[in-house]
Write a protein that holds these residues in place. Structure first.
Motif, PDB file in Angstrom:
ATOM      1  N   TRP A 122     -25.871 118.277 -47.581  1.00 58.85           N
ATOM      2  CA  TRP A 122     -26.809 117.387 -46.880  1.00 58.85           C
ATOM      3  C   TRP A 122     -27.130 116.176 -47.771  1.00 58.85           C
ATOM      4  O   TRP A 122     -27.116 115.038 -47.297  1.00 58.85           O
ATOM      5  N   LEU A 123     -27.423 116.416 -49.040  1.00 54.52           N
ATOM      6  CA  LEU A 123     -27.766 115.319 -49.940  1.00 54.52           C
ATOM      7  C   LEU A 123     -26.604 114.353 -50.148  1.00 54.52           C
ATOM      8  O   LEU A 123     -26.807 113.153 -50.312  1.00 54.52           O
ATOM      9  N   VAL A 124     -25.394 114.878 -50.137  1.00 56.80           N
ATOM     10  CA  VAL A 124     -24.221 114.019 -50.296  1.00 56.80           C
ATOM     11  C   VAL A 124     -24.035 113.136 -49.067  1.00 56.80           C
ATOM     12  O   VAL A 124     -23.634 111.969 -49.186  1.00 56.80           O
ATOM     13  N   LEU A 125     -24.350 113.658 -47.898  1.00 57.54           N
ATOM     14  CA  LEU A 125     -24.069 112.937 -46.660  1.00 57.54           C
ATOM     15  C   LEU A 125     -25.156 111.949 -46.235  1.00 57.54           C
ATOM     16  O   LEU A 125     -24.878 111.079 -45.404  1.00 57.54           O
ATOM     17  N   ILE A 126     -26.374 112.055 -46.764  1.00 55.67           N
ATOM     18  CA  ILE A 126     -27.416 111.116 -46.355  1.00 55.67           C
ATOM     19  C   ILE A 126     -27.372 109.875 -47.240  1.00 55.67           C
ATOM     20  O   ILE A 126     -26.853 109.892 -48.350  1.00 55.67           O
ATOM     21  N   THR A 127     -27.924 108.787 -46.737  1.00 54.88           N
ATOM     22  CA  THR A 127     -27.899 107.542 -47.494  1.00 54.88           C
ATOM     23  C   THR A 127     -29.201 107.320 -48.252  1.00 54.88           C
ATOM     24  O   THR A 127     -29.185 106.887 -49.385  1.00 54.88           O
ATOM     25  N   ALA A 128     -30.329 107.601 -47.613  1.00 52.40           N
ATOM     26  CA  ALA A 128     -31.626 107.373 -48.260  1.00 52.40           C
ATOM     27  C   ALA A 128     -32.261 108.717 -48.597  1.00 52.40           C
ATOM     28  O   ALA A 128     -32.479 109.545 -47.724  1.00 52.40           O
ATOM     29  N   VAL A 129     -32.541 108.918 -49.874  1.00 52.12           N
ATOM     30  CA  VAL A 129     -33.153 110.170 -50.303  1.00 52.12           C
ATOM     31  C   VAL A 129     -34.647 109.921 -50.489  1.00 52.12           C
ATOM     32  O   VAL A 129     -35.058 109.274 -51.450  1.00 52.12           O
ATOM     33  N   ASP A 130     -35.443 110.384 -49.526  1.00 57.26           N
ATOM     34  CA  ASP A 130     -36.890 110.309 -49.668  1.00 57.26           C
ATOM     35  C   ASP A 130     -37.469 111.697 -49.376  1.00 57.26           C
ATOM     36  O   ASP A 130     -36.732 112.640 -49.095  1.00 57.26           O
ATOM     37  N   LEU A 186     -35.583 115.100 -47.819  1.00 52.91           N
ATOM     38  CA  LEU A 186     -35.446 116.324 -48.611  1.00 52.91           C
ATOM     39  C   LEU A 186     -36.032 117.527 -47.884  1.00 52.91           C
ATOM     40  O   LEU A 186     -35.443 118.611 -47.871  1.00 52.91           O
ATOM     41  N   ALA A 187     -37.178 117.347 -47.240  1.00 58.83           N
ATOM     42  CA  ALA A 187     -37.814 118.442 -46.502  1.00 58.83           C
ATOM     43  C   ALA A 187     -36.974 118.862 -45.307  1.00 58.83           C
ATOM     44  O   ALA A 187     -36.760 120.058 -45.064  1.00 58.83           O
ATOM     45  N   VAL A 188     -36.487 117.897 -44.559  1.00 57.73           N
ATOM     46  CA  VAL A 188     -35.649 118.209 -43.397  1.00 57.73           C
ATOM     47  C   VAL A 188     -34.350 118.861 -43.847  1.00 57.73           C
ATOM     48  O   VAL A 188     -33.901 119.850 -43.252  1.00 57.73           O
ATOM     49  N   GLY A 189     -33.747 118.345 -44.884  1.00 55.81           N
ATOM     50  CA  GLY A 189     -32.504 118.922 -45.402  1.00 55.81           C
ATOM     51  C   GLY A 189     -32.683 120.351 -45.862  1.00 55.81           C
ATOM     52  O   GLY A 189     -31.847 121.211 -45.593  1.00 55.81           O
TER      53      GLY A 189
END
Length: 60
Positions: free
Chosen positions: A24-32, A36-39
């Protein structure tokens, strides 16, 4: 369930969760914080489904 079975099931769930959370972290563009909670939540649901599917196929 005995203690060993519970430990193995927990380890399997955590391994799935970690792998899916990293994906999930690799595939998203904005890490907020919200991402993080949704992932983490979605990875938990998917990990539970993966463990349940494996148990359904293997019968253990």
């Amino acid at each position: 369930m005995d203690r060993r079975t519970t430990l193995l099931a927990t380890a399997e769930f955590l391994a799935w969760w970690a792998a899916l959370a990293v994906l999930w972290l690799v595939l998203i563009t904005a890490v907020d914080t919200l991402e993080l909670a949704v992932g983490a939540a979605v990875a938990g649901v998917a990990a539970l489904a993966a463990v349940a599917a494996r148990r359904a196929v293997t019968g253990r």
